[in-house]
Design an enzyme around this catalytic site. Structure first.
Site, PDB file in Angstrom:
ATOM      1  N   ASP A  13      -2.777  -1.908   5.136  1.00 42.29           N
ATOM      2  CA  ASP A  13      -1.636  -1.877   6.059  1.00 42.29           C
ATOM      3  C   ASP A  13      -2.033  -2.205   7.490  1.00 42.29           C
ATOM      4  O   ASP A  13      -1.451  -1.675   8.443  1.00 42.29           O
ATOM      5  CB  ASP A  13      -0.932  -0.502   6.021  1.00 42.29           C
ATOM      6  CG  ASP A  13      -0.616  -0.074   4.605  1.00 42.29           C
ATOM      7  OD1 ASP A  13      -0.136  -0.925   3.850  1.00 42.29           O
ATOM      8  OD2 ASP A  13      -0.880   1.092   4.254  1.00 42.29           O
ATOM      9  N   LYS A  16      -2.224  -7.584   8.271  1.00 42.69           N
ATOM     10  CA  LYS A  16      -2.928  -8.845   7.998  1.00 42.69           C
ATOM     11  C   LYS A  16      -1.954 -10.003   7.822  1.00 42.69           C
ATOM     12  O   LYS A  16      -2.232 -11.127   8.208  1.00 42.69           O
ATOM     13  CB  LYS A  16      -3.758  -8.719   6.704  1.00 42.69           C
ATOM     14  CG  LYS A  16      -4.839  -7.679   6.777  1.00 42.69           C
ATOM     15  CD  LYS A  16      -5.525  -7.484   5.447  1.00 42.69           C
ATOM     16  CE  LYS A  16      -4.712  -6.788   4.389  1.00 42.69           C
ATOM     17  NZ  LYS A  16      -4.394  -5.378   4.655  1.00 42.69           N
ATOM     18  N   GLY A  40       1.768  -4.946   0.377  1.00 45.45           N
ATOM     19  CA  GLY A  40       3.057  -5.260   0.983  1.00 45.45           C
ATOM     20  C   GLY A  40       2.768  -5.932   2.310  1.00 45.45           C
ATOM     21  O   GLY A  40       2.373  -5.275   3.260  1.00 45.45           O
ATOM     22  N   HIS A  41       2.870  -7.238   2.364  1.00 50.92           N
ATOM     23  CA  HIS A  41       2.559  -7.967   3.594  1.00 50.92           C
ATOM     24  C   HIS A  41       3.867  -8.337   4.303  1.00 50.92           C
ATOM     25  O   HIS A  41       4.704  -9.013   3.735  1.00 50.92           O
ATOM     26  CB  HIS A  41       1.730  -9.222   3.277  1.00 50.92           C
ATOM     27  CG  HIS A  41       0.364  -8.883   2.770  1.00 50.92           C
ATOM     28  ND1 HIS A  41      -0.508  -9.807   2.261  1.00 50.92           N
ATOM     29  CD2 HIS A  41      -0.284  -7.684   2.698  1.00 50.92           C
ATOM     30  CE1 HIS A  41      -1.628  -9.192   1.902  1.00 50.92           C
ATOM     31  NE2 HIS A  41      -1.505  -7.899   2.145  1.00 50.92           N
ATOM     32  N   GLN A 227      -4.952  -5.012   0.812  1.00 55.81           N
ATOM     33  CA  GLN A 227      -5.492  -3.668   1.057  1.00 55.81           C
ATOM     34  C   GLN A 227      -6.555  -3.760   2.169  1.00 55.81           C
ATOM     35  O   GLN A 227      -6.548  -4.703   2.932  1.00 55.81           O
ATOM     36  CB  GLN A 227      -6.084  -3.054  -0.228  1.00 55.81           C
ATOM     37  CG  GLN A 227      -5.057  -2.633  -1.260  1.00 55.81           C
ATOM     38  CD  GLN A 227      -4.615  -3.771  -2.150  1.00 55.81           C
ATOM     39  OE1 GLN A 227      -5.420  -4.524  -2.658  1.00 55.81           O
ATOM     40  NE2 GLN A 227      -3.320  -3.907  -2.359  1.00 55.81           N
TER      41      GLN A 227
HETATM   42  P1  IMP Z   1      -3.404   1.466  -6.436  1.00 55.24           P
HETATM   43  O1  IMP Z   1      -3.974   0.242  -5.798  1.00 55.24           O
HETATM   44  O2  IMP Z   1      -1.940   1.413  -6.628  1.00 55.24           O
HETATM   45  O3  IMP Z   1      -4.139   1.836  -7.699  1.00 55.24           O
HETATM   46  O4  IMP Z   1      -3.649   2.719  -5.428  1.00 55.24           O
HETATM   47  C1  IMP Z   1      -4.959   3.226  -5.143  1.00 55.24           C
HETATM   48  C2  IMP Z   1      -5.035   3.711  -3.707  1.00 55.24           C
HETATM   49  O5  IMP Z   1      -4.967   2.599  -2.829  1.00 55.24           O
HETATM   50  C3  IMP Z   1      -3.890   4.645  -3.293  1.00 55.24           C
HETATM   51  O6  IMP Z   1      -4.386   5.570  -2.345  1.00 55.24           O
HETATM   52  C4  IMP Z   1      -2.914   3.692  -2.615  1.00 55.24           C
HETATM   53  O7  IMP Z   1      -2.089   4.367  -1.691  1.00 55.24           O
HETATM   54  C5  IMP Z   1      -3.876   2.750  -1.932  1.00 55.24           C
HETATM   55  N1  IMP Z   1      -3.304   1.407  -1.737  1.00 55.24           N
HETATM   56  C6  IMP Z   1      -3.133   0.442  -2.660  1.00 55.24           C
HETATM   57  N2  IMP Z   1      -2.595  -0.662  -2.116  1.00 55.24           N
HETATM   58  C7  IMP Z   1      -2.437  -0.394  -0.822  1.00 55.24           C
HETATM   59  C8  IMP Z   1      -1.950  -1.170   0.279  1.00 55.24           C
HETATM   60  O8  IMP Z   1      -1.578  -2.343   0.160  1.00 55.24           O
HETATM   61  N3  IMP Z   1      -1.933  -0.548   1.477  1.00 55.24           N
HETATM   62  C9  IMP Z   1      -2.386   0.723   1.651  1.00 55.24           C
HETATM   63  N4  IMP Z   1      -2.862   1.475   0.651  1.00 55.24           N
HETATM   64  C10 IMP Z   1      -2.884   0.925  -0.570  1.00 55.24           C
END
Ligand code: IMP
Length: 438
Positions: A13, A16, A40-41, A227
């Site tokens: 977040d 980017k 989520g971009h 991420q």
């Molecule tokens: P997953 O990628 O859905 O398996 O989540 C694993 C961890 O990564 C969790 O703590 C999510 O909140 C975090 N996470 C996954 N994608 C994002 C992102 O795009 N932004 C921020 N945190 C993320």
């Protein structure tokens, strides 16, 4: 050829998408290479806001080719919704996006597994995933037996394969839950996926060959990380991470480009820290200041709407991820969010069991015990969203950025004071010295 990467240096977040959109016009291709619909971009252009999950942020620039490469995991209905929403708003997706047939597909059983396992603690706490089936899909990719790649949807044996997988997955889901609702129907899934396959067909191709051809013929490539590096499966705050290599080290594996083609890396960080989901967060502010940052920065997840945990900038963490990702310069985002604070703190080191530590701990339990050693800097208490030149920023704002740069050990090449393209500054000649024109 020149390969430039945009990598998030915190827990995701970092905005980017805004930077990728800004830089895109100078590139021939924009490449998304890991993660999936968990990302989520957000890109804001004038009065229009675009929220992208799989599709590279380069899509909003006509004439740039956008590739979704093998390291990405695709959720077909979400991807189709994204495509439809761009088409409805007049964005040309049809001729400037190719999705790898090697990319793995998030299937209904992955979503069910993510939901059923989400409350199971890892290292004493729930990971708090985005529930987008990301972990289960990557687990099946590595496990191979039950994996589904995009190219498989077009094979004659696909229905038979789904039948076999659903049989096995129904046994697994039954062992995880006593709710009979979680039983999957393979015929229904096949019908649903036949529709997705048909609609996605015009976009499916061999991105690996396209990328290698582009690299070898001198094209300019921009790699868009999803991420942040602290969520990297191998190098992040394991097990509170995502299931892909979200730091700079993931670019080659996920896209299929050899390391020699990557020569510039821009690390993106917020001027404070945020984290969604579980896991240690040494500089977290569970107080009014944290709430102020959350409100001012609209720190609620783009994908899940969850409130983000907020805290001070952590220079120990970002120094680590900037080195890990080979960062040449920093892009510092959301500086305006700190404008009202009389004082701002920044973490320069940790204290763990009474000892000062300057490196990022490998084990989650050591990170949990880390107390931030904070420096206090004066705030600027002036609105800066209208500032358009770095020199016009308040002295204390520049002082804050300089201190971050010193602590992280990298120059600041970009400063953002709002979501719009226009609210961006480029101090000195750092970016142009890197060969990136702005
Ligand atoms: P997953 O990628 O859905 O398996 O989540 C694993 C961890 O990564 C969790 O703590 C999510 O909140 C975090 N996470 C996954 N994608 C994002 C992102 O795009 N932004 C921020 N945190 C993320």
């Amino acid at each position: 050829m020149s390969g430039t990467c945009v990598i998030g240096l915190q827990w995701g977040d970092e905005a980017k998408g805004k930077l990728v959109d800004l830089l895109t016009a100078q590139f021939d291709m924009v490449v998304r290479y890991q993660g999936g619909a968990n990302a989520g971009h957000t890109v804001v252009i004038g009065d229009q806001t675009y929220k992208l999950h799989h599709i590279p942020s380069g899509i909003l620039n006509e004439g740039v080719m956008n590739l979704v490469t093998p390291g990405v995991v695709l959720n077909p209905p979400t991807l189709l919704k994204e495509i439809d929403s761009l088409l409805e708003r007049g964005v040309n997706v049809s001729s400037n996006m190719i999705i790898s047939e090697r990319a793995h597909v998030v299937c209904p059983w992955h979503l069910a597994e993510d939901r059923l396992l989400n409350d199971t603690p890892a290292a004493g706490e729930s990971i708090g995933t985005t529930l987008r089936g990301i972990g289960p899909c990557y687990r099946d990719k590595v496990g191979r037996t039950y994996a589904v790649r995009l190219g498989d949807l077009y094979r004659d044996n696909f229905p038979e394969r789904v039948r076999e997988i659903v049989e096995a997955k129904n046994r697994l889901l039954a062992s995880l839950s006593d709710d009979s609702e979680v039983k999957l129907d393979h015929e229904e899934i096949c019908r649903e996926f036949a529709g997705y396959a048909e609609r996605l067909k015009p976009f499916v191709g061999d991105t690996t060959t396209l990328l290698l051809d582009a690299a070898e013929s001198g094209k300019r490539l921009l790699f868009e990380g999803a991420q942040g590096a602290l969520l990297d499966i191998d190098h992040g705050t394991f097990p509170f991470v995502t299931s892909s290599n979200s730091s700079g080290v993931g670019v080659c594996a996920g896209s299929g480009v050899p390391p020699k083609w990557i020569n510039k890396v821009i690390g993106v960080a917020k001027c404070y820290s945020t984290r969604v989901g579980g896991g240690p967060f040494p500089t977290e502010l569970e107080n009014e200041t944290g709430q102020h940052i959350r409100d001012k920065g609209h720190e609620y997840g783009t994908t899940t709407g969850r409130p983000r945990r907020c805290g001070w900038f952590d220079a120990v963490a970002v120094r680590y991820t900037a080195r890990l990702s080979g960062v040449d310069c920093l892009s510092m985002m959301m500086l305006d969010v700190l404008s009202e604070l009389p004082e701002i703190q920044v973490c320069r080191a940790y204290e763990i069991d009474g000892v000062e530590v300057n490196t990022f701990p490998a084990h989650v339990e050591d990170l949990r015990r880390a107390k931030p050693i904070l420096e206090t800097l004066p705030g600027w208490q002036k609105e800066i969203t209208e500032v358009r030149s770095y020199d016009d920023l308040p002295e204390n704002a520049k002082g804050y950025l300089n201190r971050i740069s010193e602590l992280v050990g990298r120059p600041v090449g970009v400063v953002s004071v709002g979501p719009d393209r226009a609210q961006t500054m480029f101090p000195g000649t750092i970016l142009s010295d890197m060969g990136v024109q702005v």
